[in-house]
Design an enzyme around this catalytic site. Sequence first.
Site, PDB file in Angstrom:
ATOM      1  N   LYS A 194       0.805  -1.220   0.000  1.00 30.20           N
ATOM      2  CA  LYS A 194       0.000   0.000   0.000  1.00 30.20           C
ATOM      3  C   LYS A 194       0.840   1.272   0.000  1.00 30.20           C
ATOM      4  O   LYS A 194       0.447   2.288  -0.578  1.00 30.20           O
ATOM      5  CB  LYS A 194      -0.956  -0.009   1.187  1.00 30.20           C
ATOM      6  CG  LYS A 194      -2.093  -1.022   1.059  1.00 30.20           C
ATOM      7  CD  LYS A 194      -3.043  -0.933   2.245  1.00 30.20           C
ATOM      8  CE  LYS A 194      -4.264  -1.826   2.034  1.00 30.20           C
ATOM      9  NZ  LYS A 194      -3.926  -3.246   1.989  1.00 30.20           N
ATOM     10  N   ARG A 223      -5.283  -7.966 -10.645  1.00 29.71           N
ATOM     11  CA  ARG A 223      -5.864  -9.240 -11.098  1.00 29.71           C
ATOM     12  C   ARG A 223      -7.313  -9.013 -11.487  1.00 29.71           C
ATOM     13  O   ARG A 223      -7.842  -7.916 -11.363  1.00 29.71           O
ATOM     14  CB  ARG A 223      -5.805 -10.263  -9.958  1.00 29.71           C
ATOM     15  CG  ARG A 223      -6.473  -9.748  -8.683  1.00 29.71           C
ATOM     16  CD  ARG A 223      -6.631 -10.791  -7.615  1.00 29.71           C
ATOM     17  NE  ARG A 223      -6.971 -10.228  -6.329  1.00 29.71           N
ATOM     18  CZ  ARG A 223      -8.175  -9.828  -5.955  1.00 29.71           C
ATOM     19  NH1 ARG A 223      -9.182  -9.911  -6.806  1.00 29.71           N
ATOM     20  NH2 ARG A 223      -8.399  -9.342  -4.752  1.00 29.71           N
ATOM     21  N   GLU A 260      -3.853   6.712   8.598  1.00 31.99           N
ATOM     22  CA  GLU A 260      -4.702   7.558   7.759  1.00 31.99           C
ATOM     23  C   GLU A 260      -5.821   8.138   8.623  1.00 31.99           C
ATOM     24  O   GLU A 260      -6.198   7.552   9.645  1.00 31.99           O
ATOM     25  CB  GLU A 260      -5.361   6.738   6.637  1.00 31.99           C
ATOM     26  CG  GLU A 260      -4.446   6.299   5.534  1.00 31.99           C
ATOM     27  CD  GLU A 260      -5.181   5.512   4.469  1.00 31.99           C
ATOM     28  OE1 GLU A 260      -4.615   5.336   3.385  1.00 31.99           O
ATOM     29  OE2 GLU A 260      -6.326   5.058   4.721  1.00 31.99           O
ATOM     30  N   HIS A 307     -14.901  -6.582   6.690  1.00 34.38           N
ATOM     31  CA  HIS A 307     -14.117  -5.832   5.702  1.00 34.38           C
ATOM     32  C   HIS A 307     -13.988  -6.575   4.378  1.00 34.38           C
ATOM     33  O   HIS A 307     -13.104  -6.281   3.575  1.00 34.38           O
ATOM     34  CB  HIS A 307     -12.719  -5.500   6.248  1.00 34.38           C
ATOM     35  CG  HIS A 307     -12.741  -4.698   7.508  1.00 34.38           C
ATOM     36  ND1 HIS A 307     -13.052  -3.359   7.532  1.00 34.38           N
ATOM     37  CD2 HIS A 307     -12.486  -5.053   8.799  1.00 34.38           C
ATOM     38  CE1 HIS A 307     -12.991  -2.923   8.781  1.00 34.38           C
ATOM     39  NE2 HIS A 307     -12.661  -3.915   9.566  1.00 34.38           N
TER      40      HIS A 307
END
Length: 496
Positions: free
Chosen positions: A115, A291, A199, A234
């Site tokens: 990330k 993908r 974040e 999630h």
Amino acid sequence: MNKILIANRGEIALRIMRSAREMGIKTVAVYSEADRDALHVRYADEAVCIGPAASSQSYLVGEKIIEACKLTGAEAIHPGYGFLSENAAFARLVRDAGLILIGPSPEAMEIMGNKLSAKAAALKYNIPMVPGTEEAITDLPEAKLRAVEVGFPILIKAAAGGGGKGMRIVDKAEDFEEQMQLAVSEAKSAFGDGSVFIERYVSSPRHIEIQVLGDTHGNIVHLFERECSIQRRHQKVIEEAPSSVLTEEIRLRMGACAVDVARAVDYTGAGTVEFILDENLDFFFLEMNTRLQVEHPVTELITGLDLVKEQIRIARGEALSYGQSDLEIRGHAIELRVYAEDPENNFLPDIGLLQTYRTPKGNGVRVDDGFEQGMEIPIYYDPMIAKLITYGGDRAEAIERMIRAIDEYDITGIKTTLNFGKFVMQHPAFRTGSFDTHFVGNFFSSDSLKAEAEDEAMLAAIFAVQSFKKKTVAKTASATTPASGVWRKNRIKFNS
């Protein structure tokens, strides 16, 4: 490209094989000992057993897959999703063996697989980012100061993470250090990499992703968005295309940003750029999946494109046959992931025998699956049985078709997410588009389905009582009918 090996199993393996067959390409299945009688094994032109049931000894062993290619003469490998589909080391192994991977380069996978490096690549094109740190946290006091600057609540995220692992929400500064240590520990355990970053926590987020395609000639297009906000743990359960909240102006800006993210790593093949959308409809880059996505059918239905065929053409070196201006959204599509899970028990996975398995049919209904009646749901792999997709001229029609399809889908022997899907389709928040990733926490509980089941049981009981009364009345009337009357009826019937 005359023969392709599919390095996967279940519904995605079958889905890839069907497109390959339509293109006149032979297919090779690989399978574990647990999948010896699986549908994808029977459908393929050839099949090779690559090991025991555990994926760590079969589907995740790249060397065995390369060996199966050499054994069968397959020239290319399609990894599907999951397993080795985003593994840069495997992509290099394929390239070094002189084979073609139907997917992006190992370098693109590597950058987007982390990330932090993905954010760094996206920043080259000034893609909007959620305020936070742009590097892994190494200095705890400094990170705490940055968290205070960003403002609580904040989100601690694993750099190599996914599926909600290595993720912690911190509401106040006093809890920061403890939650940081827990996040690092979980990230190390899950991914072998304890790198984390922070974040600003978006309190009412929507999960919007953009499908992109890039060829080897420098052409990159986006195929519009998918709304993926209905999630549990999630992880997505229901997806739709297009989103019910994006304006055309936001859609254009998000699409352009997704293309720029792909361009930042010279992306080839099918990929997905994921964004978070806040309550003000401001969007921020999250990550890129290198993908084919589980939810790709909804994009296929609204664009009329076969994404697997597009992947194969790109891998063969062909240029995209269309530009961005040629693409448009037609209608609306919704996908429900039919998991072998019990929604009434916190979505815990369920295993067992598919005693009954009948899929819905009719206009606007598509089922991508890899099971049939009498088969066992194995414990070794992801619990998804099928993907149920409906298409309509607009969102309302797609929703009503989904409800009808769920009612027609007959599965017994295991618990599934079908009843949860119906609950969502009928909920006012979903129907009006007023939901976010907290839908399950805000609106759903096991009591929701129990109440519905009790209502259905009550209706069934009432119907049974009424039916019994009617039969009793009919028998009584029959018993009191004069014999001569019966004889006359029979005689009339006989004579006629």
